[in-house]
Design a protein around this motif. Structure first.
Motif, short mmCIF file in Angstrom:
data_model
loop_
_atom_site.label_atom_id
_atom_site.label_comp_id
_atom_site.label_asym_id
_atom_site.label_seq_id
_atom_site.Cartn_x
_atom_site.Cartn_y
_atom_site.Cartn_z
N MET A 49 0.84 -1.16 0.00
CA MET A 49 0.00 0.00 0.00
C MET A 49 0.88 1.23 0.00
SD MET A 49 -1.47 0.18 3.85
CE MET A 49 -1.17 -1.55 3.97
N SER A 50 0.36 2.33 -0.49
CA SER A 50 1.13 3.55 -0.62
C SER A 50 0.41 4.70 0.07
CB SER A 50 1.31 3.87 -2.11
OG SER A 50 1.96 5.09 -2.27
N THR B 172 5.64 3.57 1.66
CA THR B 172 5.06 2.31 1.22
C THR B 172 5.16 1.34 2.40
OG1 THR B 172 5.77 2.71 -1.05
CG2 THR B 172 5.21 0.45 -0.47
N ALA B 173 4.05 0.73 2.73
CA ALA B 173 4.01 -0.15 3.90
C ALA B 173 3.42 -1.50 3.53
CB ALA B 173 3.16 0.50 5.00
N GLN B 174 3.75 -2.48 4.33
CA GLN B 174 3.16 -3.80 4.18
C GLN B 174 1.89 -3.87 5.03
OE1 GLN B 174 4.38 -6.26 2.14
NE2 GLN B 174 5.81 -4.67 1.48
N GLU B 175 0.94 -4.65 4.58
CA GLU B 175 -0.29 -4.83 5.34
C GLU B 175 0.04 -5.32 6.74
OE1 GLU B 175 -4.54 -7.24 4.95
OE2 GLU B 175 -3.23 -7.01 3.20
N SER C 105 -4.54 3.27 2.00
CA SER C 105 -3.79 3.98 0.96
C SER C 105 -4.51 5.28 0.64
CB SER C 105 -3.68 3.12 -0.30
OG SER C 105 -2.89 2.00 -0.06
N GLU D 203 1.38 -3.48 9.17
CA GLU D 203 2.40 -2.67 9.83
C GLU D 203 1.79 -1.50 10.60
OE1 GLU D 203 6.44 -3.07 7.16
OE2 GLU D 203 5.15 -1.37 6.78
N SER E 152 -2.12 -1.68 9.56
CA SER E 152 -2.49 -1.04 8.30
C SER E 152 -3.15 -2.00 7.32
CB SER E 152 -1.26 -0.39 7.66
OG SER E 152 -0.29 -1.37 7.37
N GLN E 153 -4.08 -1.45 6.56
CA GLN E 153 -4.87 -2.21 5.59
C GLN E 153 -4.75 -1.53 4.22
OE1 GLN E 153 -6.62 -5.05 6.47
NE2 GLN E 153 -5.65 -4.75 8.47
N PRO E 154 -4.99 -2.26 3.13
CA PRO E 154 -4.93 -1.65 1.81
C PRO E 154 -5.83 -0.42 1.68
CG PRO E 154 -4.98 -4.02 1.58
CD PRO E 154 -5.19 -3.71 3.05
#
Length: 111
Positions: free
Chosen positions: A1-2, A22-25, A92, A27, A87-89
């Motif tokens: 996700m951005s 930019t993160a991973q789901e 973004s 995080e 965090s979730q998509p």
């Protein structure tokens, strides 16, 4: 996700970091906001691509929580943070920190 951060201020009176993330789901995401103006209210706003701007928080002191979002402010240090846990998509978006000047009132002015 951005995620992206935007600034709502003139003359670089508000600075956000990081500018892009930019993160991973799953995080924990933290966005920092420092400002150089006197203020009595700070707003955290969110804008999804192609969407309108949504108010997440208005802070004047301490900490507020809304689901996975937590916003904190330290008036003395002129700093605020927005934390997104797990965090979730759908997170973004562009996140905006905005402050309102708290200029001293003129004598005799009414509120």
């Amino acid at each position: 996700m951005s995620l992206r951060t935007g600034v709502s201020a003139a003359k670089n009176e508000v600075e956000q970091s990081p500018q892009d993330l930019t993160a991973q789901e799953g995080e924990l995401i933290t966005i920092n906001c420092s400002y150089s103006v006197g203020t009595n209210a700070l707003h955290w706003l969110q804008q999804h691509p192609g969407g309108g701007i949504v108010s997440l928080f208005m802070l004047s002191s301490g900490k507020k929580k809304n689901g996975r979002l937590i916003a904190t402010i330290n008036i003395q240090e002129k700093h605020s943070s927005l934390h997104i846990t797990a965090s979730q998509p759908r997170d973004s978006a562009i996140y905006i920190c905005a402050v309102r000047h708290s200029a001293p009132q003129a004598p005799g002015a009414r509120t």
